[in-house]
Design a protein around this motif. Structure first.
Motif, PDB file in Angstrom:
ATOM      1  N   LEU A   1      51.828  46.929  36.869  1.00 48.50           N
ATOM      2  CA  LEU A   1      52.277  46.105  35.744  1.00 48.50           C
ATOM      3  C   LEU A   1      51.445  44.838  35.615  1.00 48.50           C
ATOM      4  O   LEU A   1      51.107  44.413  34.500  1.00 48.50           O
ATOM      5  CB  LEU A   1      53.757  45.758  35.926  1.00 48.50           C
ATOM      6  N   ALA A   2      51.104  44.227  36.755  1.00 50.65           N
ATOM      7  CA  ALA A   2      50.283  43.016  36.714  1.00 50.65           C
ATOM      8  C   ALA A   2      48.880  43.336  36.201  1.00 50.65           C
ATOM      9  O   ALA A   2      48.297  42.560  35.432  1.00 50.65           O
ATOM     10  CB  ALA A   2      50.212  42.388  38.109  1.00 50.65           C
ATOM     11  N   TYR A   3      48.341  44.471  36.626  1.00 52.21           N
ATOM     12  CA  TYR A   3      47.011  44.868  36.167  1.00 52.21           C
ATOM     13  C   TYR A   3      47.000  45.096  34.660  1.00 52.21           C
ATOM     14  O   TYR A   3      46.044  44.716  33.963  1.00 52.21           O
ATOM     15  CB  TYR A   3      46.581  46.134  36.903  1.00 52.21           C
ATOM     16  N   MET A   4      48.070  45.720  34.154  1.00 51.97           N
ATOM     17  CA  MET A   4      48.140  45.973  32.713  1.00 51.97           C
ATOM     18  C   MET A   4      48.418  44.700  31.917  1.00 51.97           C
ATOM     19  O   MET A   4      48.013  44.578  30.763  1.00 51.97           O
ATOM     20  CB  MET A   4      49.235  47.014  32.434  1.00 51.97           C
TER      21      MET A   4
ATOM     22  N   PHE B   1      55.792  39.063  38.617  1.00 48.67           N
ATOM     23  CA  PHE B   1      55.562  37.723  38.068  1.00 48.67           C
ATOM     24  C   PHE B   1      54.514  36.966  38.888  1.00 48.67           C
ATOM     25  O   PHE B   1      53.559  36.397  38.332  1.00 48.67           O
ATOM     26  CB  PHE B   1      56.883  36.942  38.034  1.00 48.67           C
ATOM     27  N   TYR B   2      54.678  36.965  40.202  1.00 45.56           N
ATOM     28  CA  TYR B   2      53.766  36.176  41.030  1.00 45.56           C
ATOM     29  C   TYR B   2      52.384  36.825  41.134  1.00 45.56           C
ATOM     30  O   TYR B   2      51.370  36.117  41.219  1.00 45.56           O
ATOM     31  CB  TYR B   2      54.368  35.969  42.425  1.00 45.56           C
ATOM     32  N   LEU B   3      52.324  38.143  41.122  1.00 47.00           N
ATOM     33  CA  LEU B   3      51.019  38.797  41.092  1.00 47.00           C
ATOM     34  C   LEU B   3      50.284  38.476  39.793  1.00 47.00           C
ATOM     35  O   LEU B   3      49.067  38.228  39.796  1.00 47.00           O
ATOM     36  CB  LEU B   3      51.182  40.313  41.234  1.00 47.00           C
ATOM     37  N   LEU B   4      51.020  38.485  38.691  1.00 42.66           N
ATOM     38  CA  LEU B   4      50.406  38.187  37.404  1.00 42.66           C
ATOM     39  C   LEU B   4      49.904  36.750  37.355  1.00 42.66           C
ATOM     40  O   LEU B   4      48.819  36.471  36.831  1.00 42.66           O
ATOM     41  CB  LEU B   4      51.423  38.438  36.289  1.00 42.66           C
ATOM     42  N   ARG B   5      50.656  35.841  37.935  1.00 39.67           N
ATOM     43  CA  ARG B   5      50.248  34.440  37.925  1.00 39.67           C
ATOM     44  C   ARG B   5      49.014  34.200  38.797  1.00 39.67           C
ATOM     45  O   ARG B   5      48.121  33.422  38.443  1.00 39.67           O
ATOM     46  CB  ARG B   5      51.399  33.557  38.402  1.00 39.67           C
ATOM     47  N   ASP B   6      48.938  34.864  39.939  1.00 40.09           N
ATOM     48  CA  ASP B   6      47.846  34.627  40.887  1.00 40.09           C
ATOM     49  C   ASP B   6      46.813  35.747  40.868  1.00 40.09           C
ATOM     50  O   ASP B   6      46.042  35.887  41.825  1.00 40.09           O
ATOM     51  CB  ASP B   6      48.422  34.488  42.307  1.00 40.09           C
ATOM     52  N   TRP B   7      46.785  36.544  39.806  1.00 40.31           N
ATOM     53  CA  TRP B   7      45.900  37.703  39.770  1.00 40.31           C
ATOM     54  C   TRP B   7      44.432  37.306  39.934  1.00 40.31           C
ATOM     55  O   TRP B   7      43.699  37.883  40.746  1.00 40.31           O
ATOM     56  CB  TRP B   7      46.101  38.480  38.473  1.00 40.31           C
ATOM     57  N   ASP B   8      43.978  36.331  39.161  1.00 43.18           N
ATOM     58  CA  ASP B   8      42.568  35.916  39.237  1.00 43.18           C
ATOM     59  C   ASP B   8      42.236  35.359  40.617  1.00 43.18           C
ATOM     60  O   ASP B   8      41.146  35.622  41.156  1.00 43.18           O
ATOM     61  CB  ASP B   8      42.267  34.885  38.160  1.00 43.18           C
ATOM     62  N   ASP B   9      43.158  34.599  41.206  1.00 44.43           N
ATOM     63  CA  ASP B   9      42.919  34.067  42.551  1.00 44.43           C
ATOM     64  C   ASP B   9      42.847  35.187  43.582  1.00 44.43           C
ATOM     65  O   ASP B   9      42.019  35.146  44.510  1.00 44.43           O
ATOM     66  CB  ASP B   9      44.021  33.079  42.934  1.00 44.43           C
ATOM     67  N   LEU B  10      43.708  36.200  43.427  1.00 47.75           N
ATOM     68  CA  LEU B  10      43.679  37.327  44.363  1.00 47.75           C
ATOM     69  C   LEU B  10      42.353  38.087  44.274  1.00 47.75           C
ATOM     70  O   LEU B  10      41.774  38.474  45.297  1.00 47.75           O
ATOM     71  CB  LEU B  10      44.849  38.272  44.076  1.00 47.75           C
ATOM     72  N   ILE B  11      41.885  38.290  43.059  1.00 50.41           N
ATOM     73  CA  ILE B  11      40.606  38.983  42.884  1.00 50.41           C
ATOM     74  C   ILE B  11      39.478  38.177  43.515  1.00 50.41           C
ATOM     75  O   ILE B  11      38.579  38.729  44.178  1.00 50.41           O
ATOM     76  CB  ILE B  11      40.333  39.232  41.390  1.00 50.41           C
TER      77      ILE B  11
ATOM     78  N   ILE C   1      34.161  40.392  50.877  1.00 51.31           N
ATOM     79  CA  ILE C   1      33.063  41.350  50.852  1.00 51.31           C
ATOM     80  C   ILE C   1      31.801  40.673  51.393  1.00 51.31           C
ATOM     81  O   ILE C   1      31.466  39.556  50.985  1.00 51.31           O
ATOM     82  CB  ILE C   1      32.824  41.859  49.415  1.00 51.31           C
ATOM     83  N   PRO C   2      31.086  41.309  52.301  1.00 51.95           N
ATOM     84  CA  PRO C   2      29.825  40.731  52.800  1.00 51.95           C
ATOM     85  C   PRO C   2      28.870  40.432  51.654  1.00 51.95           C
ATOM     86  O   PRO C   2      28.778  41.203  50.682  1.00 51.95           O
ATOM     87  CB  PRO C   2      29.272  41.823  53.728  1.00 51.95           C
TER      88      PRO C   2
END
Length: 239
Positions: free
Chosen positions: A38-41, A166-176, A183-184
């Protein structure tokens, strides 16, 4: 940098172990995976709102409330109608069995010269004729309420999915960005390019599929109901 055969086997072993863990933990991970999807969409919608001078949190709140209201409205409108039509379908099962027994099977036997195996149609009808959907729902609810763990798990998932979403959607860009930092550097550009291409392709595919499914569901359901078919909504959604 070349990867040795031992490193390749190690990567394959880690991948297999990860898949096995995901399969074993699927009952626990299912609400989190649903929230991730849902957050990805919903992330493109939030990004669009940010271009309209809304903050990330404000965009997430607007998207979250809008999608939640849409899901709730669709559920309130469709579920009662679907329950009613499933009830009609269940009641039609004995009639269908009678039609197959008295018309379809004799026609096949005469036309092709076959002798089909005889079934105990009375027993089959009793097994398939579960009664009204309301009775089925009562039995399911009764079985569910007999297990306090099942009730707790259902309610927990019902509460957990929106919160995690909700929290994944809010912090999605930070998580990415955090995932990218793991990643090396040697592989970062290649991995970033591949991930970007996958994101564009999968995102377009999911959004396109959902739009096509929604359009076909509306067209089929409305068309069949306008033609007077009793199970038009159920058949349209299944189609």
């Amino acid at each position: 940098m070349n990867i040795t055969d031992s490193q390749k086997w190690l990567i394959l072993a880690c991948l297999a172990l990860s898949i096995w863990l995901l399969m074993m933990l699927s009952p626990i991970l299912s609400p989190f995976l649903t929230a991730i999807l849902l957050a990805y969409m919903g992330d493109p919608i939030v990004d669009k709102l940010e271009t309209w001078k809304l903050s990330r949190t404000q965009g997430v709140i607007v998207t979250f409330l809008a999608l939640t209201a849409m899901f709730t409205l669709v559920g309130l409108l469709l579920v009662p109608a679907l329950v009613e039509q499933i009830d009609q379908l269940v009641k039609l099962v004995p009639m269908l069995i009678t039609y197959v027994k008295t018309t379809v099977i004799p026609m096949i036997e005469v036309r092709f010269g076959l002798e089909l195996a005889q079934l105990d149609w009375l027993q089959l009808s009793q097994q398939l004729n579960w009664g009204a959907t309301g009775d089925v729902a009562k039995k399911l609810i009764g079985n569910l309420t007999q297990s306090s763990f099942a009730v707790i798990g259902f309610v927990g998932n019902l509460v957990l999915i929106p919160v995690v979403w909700f929290y994944l959607l809010r912090d999605w860009d930070d998580l990415i960005a955090k995932i990218g930092s793991l990643i090396p550097r040697y592989y970062y550009k290649t991995s970033s390019d591949i991930a970007g291409q996958c994101h564009e392709t999968l995102g377009a595919f999911f959004r396109g599929q959902l739009m096509v499914m929604l359009a076909l569901a509306v067209i089929y359901s409305v068309g069949l109901m306008l033609m007077g078919l009793d199970l038009g909504l159920l058949i349209g959604l299944l189609a």
